[in-house]
Write an enzyme that holds these catalytic residues in place. Structure first.
Site, PDB file in Angstrom:
ATOM      1  N   LYS A 190      38.822  51.864  50.353  1.00 28.47           N
ATOM      2  CA  LYS A 190      39.904  51.336  51.178  1.00 28.47           C
ATOM      3  C   LYS A 190      41.278  51.804  50.691  1.00 28.47           C
ATOM      4  O   LYS A 190      42.176  51.996  51.496  1.00 28.47           O
ATOM      5  CB  LYS A 190      39.837  49.817  51.299  1.00 28.47           C
ATOM      6  CG  LYS A 190      40.262  49.067  50.071  1.00 28.47           C
ATOM      7  CD  LYS A 190      40.331  47.585  50.345  1.00 28.47           C
ATOM      8  CE  LYS A 190      40.176  46.776  49.067  1.00 28.47           C
ATOM      9  NZ  LYS A 190      41.015  47.139  47.931  1.00 28.47           N
TER      10      LYS A 190
ATOM     11  N   ARG B 196      42.874  37.737  50.220  1.00 30.93           N
ATOM     12  CA  ARG B 196      41.539  37.784  49.645  1.00 30.93           C
ATOM     13  C   ARG B 196      40.839  36.442  49.708  1.00 30.93           C
ATOM     14  O   ARG B 196      39.696  36.316  49.297  1.00 30.93           O
ATOM     15  CB  ARG B 196      41.647  38.212  48.200  1.00 30.93           C
ATOM     16  CG  ARG B 196      41.241  39.690  47.987  1.00 30.93           C
ATOM     17  CD  ARG B 196      41.320  39.937  46.558  1.00 30.93           C
ATOM     18  NE  ARG B 196      40.669  40.977  45.914  1.00 30.93           N
ATOM     19  CZ  ARG B 196      41.182  42.154  45.611  1.00 30.93           C
ATOM     20  NH1 ARG B 196      42.326  42.521  46.106  1.00 30.93           N
ATOM     21  NH2 ARG B 196      40.533  42.983  44.846  1.00 30.93           N
TER      22      ARG B 196
ATOM     23  N   ARG C 166      34.771  56.272  38.900  1.00 30.88           N
ATOM     24  CA  ARG C 166      36.181  56.353  39.303  1.00 30.88           C
ATOM     25  C   ARG C 166      37.096  56.475  38.076  1.00 30.88           C
ATOM     26  O   ARG C 166      36.882  55.824  37.066  1.00 30.88           O
ATOM     27  CB  ARG C 166      36.542  55.087  40.089  1.00 30.88           C
ATOM     28  CG  ARG C 166      38.001  55.015  40.485  1.00 30.88           C
ATOM     29  CD  ARG C 166      38.216  54.107  41.640  1.00 30.88           C
ATOM     30  NE  ARG C 166      38.243  52.702  41.257  1.00 30.88           N
ATOM     31  CZ  ARG C 166      38.532  51.710  42.104  1.00 30.88           C
ATOM     32  NH1 ARG C 166      38.772  51.980  43.378  1.00 30.88           N
ATOM     33  NH2 ARG C 166      38.538  50.473  41.699  1.00 30.88           N
TER      34      ARG C 166
ATOM     35  N   ARG D 159      39.612  52.196  34.624  1.00 27.69           N
ATOM     36  CA  ARG D 159      40.174  50.842  34.679  1.00 27.69           C
ATOM     37  C   ARG D 159      39.219  49.876  33.974  1.00 27.69           C
ATOM     38  O   ARG D 159      38.006  49.985  34.126  1.00 27.69           O
ATOM     39  CB  ARG D 159      40.332  50.422  36.143  1.00 27.69           C
ATOM     40  CG  ARG D 159      41.623  50.913  36.760  1.00 27.69           C
ATOM     41  CD  ARG D 159      41.662  50.758  38.250  1.00 27.69           C
ATOM     42  NE  ARG D 159      41.197  49.451  38.731  1.00 27.69           N
ATOM     43  CZ  ARG D 159      41.169  49.089  40.015  1.00 27.69           C
ATOM     44  NH1 ARG D 159      41.587  49.931  40.933  1.00 27.69           N
ATOM     45  NH2 ARG D 159      40.724  47.922  40.387  1.00 27.69           N
TER      46      ARG D 159
ATOM     47  N   ARG E  53      33.017  41.531  40.201  1.00 26.13           N
ATOM     48  CA  ARG E  53      33.999  41.815  41.254  1.00 26.13           C
ATOM     49  C   ARG E  53      33.326  41.844  42.626  1.00 26.13           C
ATOM     50  O   ARG E  53      33.884  41.364  43.613  1.00 26.13           O
ATOM     51  CB  ARG E  53      34.697  43.159  40.996  1.00 26.13           C
ATOM     52  CG  ARG E  53      35.658  43.090  39.831  1.00 26.13           C
ATOM     53  CD  ARG E  53      36.198  44.456  39.495  1.00 26.13           C
ATOM     54  NE  ARG E  53      37.107  44.978  40.501  1.00 26.13           N
ATOM     55  CZ  ARG E  53      37.386  46.270  40.645  1.00 26.13           C
ATOM     56  NH1 ARG E  53      36.795  47.166  39.883  1.00 26.13           N
ATOM     57  NH2 ARG E  53      38.222  46.663  41.568  1.00 26.13           N
TER      58      ARG E  53
HETATM   59  P1  AMP Z   1      42.125  45.881  43.563  1.00 24.13           P
HETATM   60  O1  AMP Z   1      42.874  47.082  43.081  1.00 24.13           O
HETATM   61  O2  AMP Z   1      42.485  45.488  44.966  1.00 24.13           O
HETATM   62  O3  AMP Z   1      40.642  45.999  43.346  1.00 24.13           O
HETATM   63  O4  AMP Z   1      42.615  44.645  42.652  1.00 24.13           O
HETATM   64  C1  AMP Z   1      42.423  44.653  41.247  1.00 24.13           C
HETATM   65  C2  AMP Z   1      42.534  43.238  40.701  1.00 24.13           C
HETATM   66  O5  AMP Z   1      43.843  42.701  41.003  1.00 24.13           O
HETATM   67  C3  AMP Z   1      41.552  42.231  41.309  1.00 24.13           C
HETATM   68  O6  AMP Z   1      40.292  42.250  40.665  1.00 24.13           O
HETATM   69  C4  AMP Z   1      42.311  40.917  41.052  1.00 24.13           C
HETATM   70  O7  AMP Z   1      42.223  40.529  39.686  1.00 24.13           O
HETATM   71  C5  AMP Z   1      43.758  41.312  41.317  1.00 24.13           C
HETATM   72  N1  AMP Z   1      44.134  41.132  42.743  1.00 24.13           N
HETATM   73  C6  AMP Z   1      44.453  42.102  43.647  1.00 24.13           C
HETATM   74  N2  AMP Z   1      44.754  41.571  44.847  1.00 24.13           N
HETATM   75  C7  AMP Z   1      44.599  40.232  44.712  1.00 24.13           C
HETATM   76  C8  AMP Z   1      44.739  39.119  45.600  1.00 24.13           C
HETATM   77  N3  AMP Z   1      45.083  39.288  46.907  1.00 24.13           N
HETATM   78  N4  AMP Z   1      44.517  37.873  45.112  1.00 24.13           N
HETATM   79  C9  AMP Z   1      44.180  37.683  43.828  1.00 24.13           C
HETATM   80  N5  AMP Z   1      43.997  38.675  42.934  1.00 24.13           N
HETATM   81  C10 AMP Z   1      44.217  39.947  43.364  1.00 24.13           C
END
Ligand code: AMP
Length: 223
Positions: free
Chosen positions: A13, A88, A124, A157, A168
């Site tokens: 995404k 989320r 990744r 990461r 996750r």
């Molecule tokens: P992502 O890059 O979208 O996979 O986000 C990485 C991490 O950031 C997630 O595993 C959460 O710990 C935090 N995170 C990102 N977006 C949100 C959100 N909308 N609400 C809460 N935590 C978030």
């Protein structure tokens, strides 16, 4: 217009969000990127978020909502914007609607098989400097360990490590089930098959956006 892009970690995404943003000129607002920047810069907010992120858990709603509120009120987001990684959970959905209700929206899910997701996440690599994403299987960097875009160092990461990935995916499935239902009820939910090459997935998404007049809607806004 507001495009809400969602998909499990590893669904692509982020990449699709960049392509949509470029073609339709909507800023991409990724809460994951905003949070990682805060962590990198060592801000108070970053310090609060870091432990949760490294465990693969969600960061508290008030932190994320604050970041989004600030970003969507910037001038470049007036005509429209694309959200990646937000909302989320249902509280975040409500908060978004309270912040910026009445804007037409589309919620697009990039759907990918779980086995493929795990494989993609483990391979990744992310650039420490500019955030560009590479994949040791699908999109290798020209020079091992170095970013093609800015020459920065590539790293895995903490939350892309195998022990965190399962958590996750679980969090994603549980939280998004409710969100999907919300957008289905509003008739703005669209599912896209996220398998295959990046260009093929983007073509599927573009078809949906064209059908919904996303580009044309912007033309009208400008007049
Ligand atoms: P992502 O890059 O979208 O996979 O986000 C990485 C991490 O950031 C997630 O595993 C959460 O710990 C935090 N995170 C990102 N977006 C949100 C959100 N909308 N609400 C809460 N935590 C978030």
């Amino acid at each position: 217009m507001r495009i809400i892009l969602f998909g499990a970690p590893g669904s692509g995404k982020g990449t699709q969000g960049d392509l949509i943003s470029r073609r339709y000129k909507y800023p991409k607002i990724s809460t994951g990127d905003l949070l990682r920047r805060a962590v990198r810069e060592g801000t108070d907010l970053g310090k609060k978020a870091e432990a949760q992120m490294n465990r693969g858990a969600l960061v508290s709603d008030d932190i994320v909502e604050g970041l989004v509120r600030e970003r969507i009120t910037a001038p470049d987001a007036r005509k429209g914007y694309l959200l990646d990684g937000f909302p989320r959970n249902l509280d975040q959905v409500r908060s978004l609607e309270a912040m910026d209700g009445g804007r037409p929206e589309l919620a697009i899910e990039v759907d990918v098989d779980r086995r493929v997701l795990i494989e993609r996440l483990q391979s990744r690599r992310t650039c420490r400097s500019c955030g560009a994403i590479f994949n040791l299987l699908l999109k290798r960097p020209g020079i091992e360990g170095r970013c093609d875009v800015c020459g920065g160092e590539l790293y895995q990461r903490a939350d892309d490590r195998p022990e965190v990935i399962g958590k996750r995916l679980e969090v994603y499935e549980e939280e998004t089930r409710k969100i999907k239902n919300h957008y289905r009820e509003k008739s703005v939910y669209r599912r896209v098959d996220g398998s295959g090459p990046v260009e093929a997935v983007f073509a599927r998404i573009s078809e949906i956006l064209e059908r919904e007049n996303v580009g044309r809607e912007r033309e009208q806004d400008r007049r």
